[in-house]
Design a protein around this motif. Structure first.
Motif, PDB file in Angstrom:
ATOM      1  N   HIS A  12     -22.104 -19.477 -24.146  1.00 16.18           N
ATOM      2  CA  HIS A  12     -20.927 -19.303 -23.293  1.00 16.18           C
ATOM      3  C   HIS A  12     -21.262 -18.369 -22.141  1.00 16.18           C
ATOM      4  O   HIS A  12     -22.189 -17.565 -22.234  1.00 16.18           O
ATOM      5  CB  HIS A  12     -19.751 -18.706 -24.084  1.00 16.18           C
ATOM      6  N   GLN A  23     -16.036 -17.140 -19.927  1.00 18.64           N
ATOM      7  CA  GLN A  23     -15.474 -17.887 -21.048  1.00 18.64           C
ATOM      8  C   GLN A  23     -15.165 -16.960 -22.222  1.00 18.64           C
ATOM      9  O   GLN A  23     -14.114 -17.074 -22.854  1.00 18.64           O
ATOM     10  CB  GLN A  23     -16.444 -18.978 -21.511  1.00 18.64           C
ATOM     11  N   GLY A  44     -11.452 -16.133 -23.786  1.00 26.69           N
ATOM     12  CA  GLY A  44     -11.172 -16.301 -25.207  1.00 26.69           C
ATOM     13  C   GLY A  44     -10.695 -15.023 -25.861  1.00 26.69           C
ATOM     14  O   GLY A  44      -9.809 -15.031 -26.717  1.00 26.69           O
ATOM     15  N   HIS A  45     -11.273 -13.912 -25.449  1.00 26.28           N
ATOM     16  CA  HIS A  45     -10.873 -12.605 -25.966  1.00 26.28           C
ATOM     17  C   HIS A  45      -9.423 -12.308 -25.604  1.00 26.28           C
ATOM     18  O   HIS A  45      -8.643 -11.868 -26.449  1.00 26.28           O
ATOM     19  CB  HIS A  45     -11.815 -11.544 -25.407  1.00 26.28           C
TER      20      HIS A  45
END
Length: 76
Positions: free
Chosen positions: A53, A57, A61-62
């Motif tokens: 990633h 990205q 996502g975090h």
């Protein structure tokens, strides 16, 4: 069941005890939150390091994970 019935109150108390342990109602232990953030960050770093990633990205996502966790805490 409508709010105010004994079953609903008992369920709410059960959820608070399960989330909070012996701490005050509505509070999530700081150690648990810190550990979750540390593990999520370490996993994200490893995904970038492995080339699976991009940093963008992983950051997206975090953020999505943190928002989902915060929303779950607001559920009755």
């Amino acid at each position: 069941m409508p709010r105010g019935e004994p079953g609903v109150e008992a369920l709410g108390a059960f959820r608070r005890r399960r989330l909070c342990g012996s701490g005050p109602a509505g509070a999530v232990p700081a150690v648990g939150v810190a550990l979750a953030l540390l593990l999520a960050s370490a996993t994200g770093w490893s995904r970038v390091k492995l080339g699976d990633h991009t940093p963008t990205q992983v950051l997206a996502g975090h953020i999505a994970g943190c928002l989902t966790f915060a929303a779950a805490l607001l559920l009755p």
